[in-house]
Design a protein around this motif. Structure first.
Motif, PDB file in Angstrom:
ATOM      1  N   UNK A  25       0.821  -1.217   0.000  1.00 18.79           N
ATOM      2  CA  UNK A  25       0.000   0.000   0.000  1.00 18.79           C
ATOM      3  C   UNK A  25       0.851   1.262   0.000  1.00 18.79           C
ATOM      4  N   UNK A  26       2.152   1.118  -0.162  1.00 21.70           N
ATOM      5  CA  UNK A  26       3.071   2.265  -0.127  1.00 21.70           C
ATOM      6  C   UNK A  26       3.739   2.435  -1.479  1.00 21.70           C
ATOM      7  N   UNK A  27       3.911   3.718  -1.877  1.00 16.29           N
ATOM      8  CA  UNK A  27       4.620   4.037  -3.112  1.00 16.29           C
ATOM      9  C   UNK A  27       5.811   4.920  -2.771  1.00 16.29           C
ATOM     10  N   UNK A  28       6.971   4.575  -3.319  1.00 14.64           N
ATOM     11  CA  UNK A  28       8.142   5.444  -3.176  1.00 14.64           C
ATOM     12  C   UNK A  28       8.482   6.026  -4.539  1.00 14.64           C
ATOM     13  N   UNK A  52      -5.211   3.046  -6.754  1.00 16.57           N
ATOM     14  CA  UNK A  52      -6.139   3.660  -5.804  1.00 16.57           C
ATOM     15  C   UNK A  52      -6.084   2.994  -4.429  1.00 16.57           C
ATOM     16  N   UNK A  53      -5.348   1.880  -4.339  1.00 14.91           N
ATOM     17  CA  UNK A  53      -5.306   1.135  -3.077  1.00 14.91           C
ATOM     18  C   UNK A  53      -4.201   1.611  -2.133  1.00 14.91           C
ATOM     19  N   UNK A  54      -3.358   2.537  -2.582  1.00 13.51           N
ATOM     20  CA  UNK A  54      -2.237   2.964  -1.738  1.00 13.51           C
ATOM     21  C   UNK A  54      -2.720   3.869  -0.605  1.00 13.51           C
ATOM     22  N   UNK A  55      -1.943   3.867   0.475  1.00 14.75           N
ATOM     23  CA  UNK A  55      -2.266   4.701   1.630  1.00 14.75           C
ATOM     24  C   UNK A  55      -1.124   5.654   1.994  1.00 14.75           C
TER      25      UNK A  55
END
Length: 236
Positions: A25-28, A52-55
């Motif tokens: 759920x994390x994007x770097x 859309x699922x990232x937090x």
């Protein structure tokens, strides 16, 4: 995933490229290049393509080496994205000139998104009313813009200045530092911009190149003599 600004937007110097990695759920995101005109649009395009699922979205800014006031719009886009989607967004590893711009803008370099709030990142259009806060912000922006312009000029001038230093080193047997001081002193003595002095020295070294103007030649000779005298005193 990778997004890039078109070269014509950034002037072709070093267009912004944003690469990314999704981990659950994390994007770097890892921007590289310059935060200049067009960088906010590049970021917006990148963010629109995220799942859309990232937090959480974290940006590692160590690859960004130059930033002007458009970088503040970049932060505004990122902050708005986090607020609209109730996500955690962070930026880290601000270094060098971009870090200095954040300081001039009055933002926390460890967490500029939080310190900017919703409107503070939009510093380029301050309200020039009578309040002390707005006047202080306007003055801060003026200082920021002056520093950015000086840095831009330094970047543009660097190649010709480096060439002139090399010519002086080869012609007069001086060190790189001595060549730099000779150029600066020539600039001061002749009341001529450093870039113009360097351009004249470089042009004069070309086959059949024109000699520097008389006032520049005189100033250059004085600077060379001064540097030789200083070297002589250092050896005695």
């Amino acid at each position: 995933m990778t997004s890039a600004a078109s070269p014509h937007i950034t002037g072709g110097l070093n267009p912004l490229v944003i690469s990314g990695r999704v981990d659950a759920e994390r994007v770097e995101l890892t921007p590289r290049g310059e935060l200049v005109h067009g960088c906010a649009e590049t970021l917006a395009k990148t963010l629109a393509e995220l799942p859309h699922t990232i937090t959480r979205v974290d940006l590692d800014m160590r690859g960004v080496h130059f930033m002007d006031t458009a970088g503040l719009q970049f932060l505004n886009v990122l902050g708005d994205y986090g607020r609209q989607r109730s996500l955690t967004v962070t930026t880290r590893n601000w270094n060098g000139q971009p870090r200095r711009i954040l300081e001039l803008a009055g933002l926390d370099t460890s967490d500029p998104i939080r310190s900017a709030g919703h409107d503070a990142a939009a510093v380029p259009a301050p309200d020039l009313g009578s309040s002390v806060v707005s006047l202080e912000r306007a003055e801060r922006l003026h200082v920021l813009q002056e520093e950015v312009e000086q840095l831009r000029q330094a970047i543009v001038s660097r190649p010709v200045i480096d060439q002139a230093r090399g010519i002086l080193m080869a012609t007069h047997g001086c060190t790189s530092d001595e060549a730099w001081h000779i150029l600066r002193e020539t600039s001061q003595l002749s009341n001529t911009k450093l870039r113009e002095v360097a351009a004249a020295v470089t042009a004069s070294a070309e086959p059949n190149g024109p000699p520097p103007p008389p006032e520049l030649r005189t100033a250059l000779q004085r600077a060379l003599i001064h540097r030789r005298d200083e070297r002589g005193r250092g050896k005695s």
